[in-house]
Scaffold this motif. Sequence first.
Motif, PDB file in Angstrom:
ATOM      1  N   LEU A 204      72.512   3.800  60.310  1.00  0.00           N
ATOM      2  CA  LEU A 204      71.140   3.396  60.631  1.00  0.00           C
ATOM      3  C   LEU A 204      71.131   2.173  61.538  1.00  0.00           C
ATOM      4  O   LEU A 204      70.331   2.086  62.470  1.00  0.00           O
ATOM      5  N   ARG A 205      71.998   1.226  61.260  1.00  0.00           N
ATOM      6  CA  ARG A 205      72.088   0.037  62.108  1.00  0.00           C
ATOM      7  C   ARG A 205      72.473   0.430  63.531  1.00  0.00           C
ATOM      8  O   ARG A 205      71.909  -0.075  64.495  1.00  0.00           O
ATOM      9  N   GLN A 206      73.420   1.361  63.665  1.00  0.00           N
ATOM     10  CA  GLN A 206      73.838   1.816  64.994  1.00  0.00           C
ATOM     11  C   GLN A 206      72.686   2.510  65.719  1.00  0.00           C
ATOM     12  O   GLN A 206      72.464   2.279  66.908  1.00  0.00           O
ATOM     13  N   ILE A 207      71.921   3.331  64.989  1.00  0.00           N
ATOM     14  CA  ILE A 207      70.774   4.007  65.606  1.00  0.00           C
ATOM     15  C   ILE A 207      69.738   2.992  66.064  1.00  0.00           C
ATOM     16  O   ILE A 207      69.200   3.092  67.171  1.00  0.00           O
ATOM     17  N   PHE A 208      69.448   1.997  65.226  1.00  0.00           N
ATOM     18  CA  PHE A 208      68.486   0.960  65.615  1.00  0.00           C
ATOM     19  C   PHE A 208      68.971   0.186  66.832  1.00  0.00           C
ATOM     20  O   PHE A 208      68.183  -0.157  67.714  1.00  0.00           O
ATOM     21  N   GLN A 209      70.256  -0.111  66.887  1.00  0.00           N
ATOM     22  CA  GLN A 209      70.780  -0.839  68.044  1.00  0.00           C
ATOM     23  C   GLN A 209      70.647  -0.016  69.317  1.00  0.00           C
ATOM     24  O   GLN A 209      70.261  -0.544  70.365  1.00  0.00           O
ATOM     25  N   TRP A 210      70.964   1.283  69.251  1.00  0.00           N
ATOM     26  CA  TRP A 210      70.832   2.132  70.428  1.00  0.00           C
ATOM     27  C   TRP A 210      69.367   2.255  70.845  1.00  0.00           C
ATOM     28  O   TRP A 210      69.061   2.256  72.050  1.00  0.00           O
TER      29      TRP A 210
ATOM     30  N   LEU B 205      71.322   1.482  49.632  1.00  0.00           N
ATOM     31  CA  LEU B 205      71.977   2.577  50.327  1.00  0.00           C
ATOM     32  C   LEU B 205      73.460   2.275  50.514  1.00  0.00           C
ATOM     33  O   LEU B 205      73.845   1.118  50.685  1.00  0.00           O
ATOM     34  N   PRO B 206      74.296   3.296  50.493  1.00  0.00           N
ATOM     35  CA  PRO B 206      75.720   3.058  50.695  1.00  0.00           C
ATOM     36  C   PRO B 206      76.008   2.553  52.114  1.00  0.00           C
ATOM     37  O   PRO B 206      75.241   2.818  53.033  1.00  0.00           O
ATOM     38  N   PRO B 207      77.106   1.831  52.275  1.00  0.00           N
ATOM     39  CA  PRO B 207      77.422   1.272  53.597  1.00  0.00           C
ATOM     40  C   PRO B 207      77.602   2.330  54.686  1.00  0.00           C
ATOM     41  O   PRO B 207      77.350   2.058  55.851  1.00  0.00           O
TER      42      PRO B 207
ATOM     43  N   SER C  46      65.327  -4.256  57.909  1.00  0.00           N
ATOM     44  CA  SER C  46      65.332  -4.859  56.584  1.00  0.00           C
ATOM     45  C   SER C  46      64.461  -4.055  55.608  1.00  0.00           C
ATOM     46  O   SER C  46      64.778  -3.980  54.433  1.00  0.00           O
ATOM     47  N   LEU C  47      63.384  -3.451  56.110  1.00  0.00           N
ATOM     48  CA  LEU C  47      62.554  -2.639  55.229  1.00  0.00           C
ATOM     49  C   LEU C  47      63.239  -1.337  54.848  1.00  0.00           C
ATOM     50  O   LEU C  47      63.165  -0.888  53.713  1.00  0.00           O
ATOM     51  N   LEU C  48      63.915  -0.714  55.805  1.00  0.00           N
ATOM     52  CA  LEU C  48      64.559   0.557  55.529  1.00  0.00           C
ATOM     53  C   LEU C  48      65.869   0.421  54.779  1.00  0.00           C
ATOM     54  O   LEU C  48      66.212   1.233  53.945  1.00  0.00           O
ATOM     55  N   MET C  49      66.615  -0.609  55.086  1.00  0.00           N
ATOM     56  CA  MET C  49      67.976  -0.722  54.525  1.00  0.00           C
ATOM     57  C   MET C  49      68.119  -1.873  53.539  1.00  0.00           C
ATOM     58  O   MET C  49      69.196  -2.100  53.022  1.00  0.00           O
ATOM     59  N   ASP C  50      67.051  -2.639  53.345  1.00  0.00           N
ATOM     60  CA  ASP C  50      67.096  -3.790  52.455  1.00  0.00           C
ATOM     61  C   ASP C  50      68.197  -4.750  52.872  1.00  0.00           C
ATOM     62  O   ASP C  50      68.995  -5.211  52.052  1.00  0.00           O
ATOM     63  N   LEU C  51      68.257  -5.026  54.156  1.00  0.00           N
ATOM     64  CA  LEU C  51      69.226  -5.982  54.687  1.00  0.00           C
ATOM     65  C   LEU C  51      68.468  -7.211  55.199  1.00  0.00           C
ATOM     66  O   LEU C  51      67.375  -7.098  55.732  1.00  0.00           O
ATOM     67  N   ALA C  52      69.050  -8.341  55.071  1.00  0.00           N
ATOM     68  CA  ALA C  52      68.433  -9.563  55.590  1.00  0.00           C
ATOM     69  C   ALA C  52      69.179  -9.971  56.850  1.00  0.00           C
ATOM     70  O   ALA C  52      70.289 -10.453  56.797  1.00  0.00           O
ATOM     71  N   PHE C  53      68.535  -9.729  57.994  1.00  0.00           N
ATOM     72  CA  PHE C  53      69.166 -10.096  59.276  1.00  0.00           C
ATOM     73  C   PHE C  53      68.766 -11.501  59.628  1.00  0.00           C
ATOM     74  O   PHE C  53      67.711 -11.922  59.579  1.00  0.00           O
TER      75      PHE C  53
END
Length: 89
Positions: A19-25, A11-13, A82-89
Amino acid sequence: MIETVVAYKQLPPEITDQLRQIFQWLLWGVEVGLIMRLAWVGGRAGWEYFRPPPGPPAAPAEVMRVLLSWVFATVAWPIAASLLMDLAF
């Protein structure tokens, strides 16, 4: 030997940042709710200390439920991200 190639686009940045902001909220909202619940259970435990209920007190089990919910919420956020955005936190 068989090779498996997974073709997917990242996904584009712009989207992943949102999405990261929504998850944090959402995580903050859940944590605030759990803190309020923990304060409620603590007040109830104090009330039950001075005015014991007829049966066993429910406060210790409720404290454990709140703490386990907190652990699950804290662990679920990076997994979902990580599942939705393919990011490794």
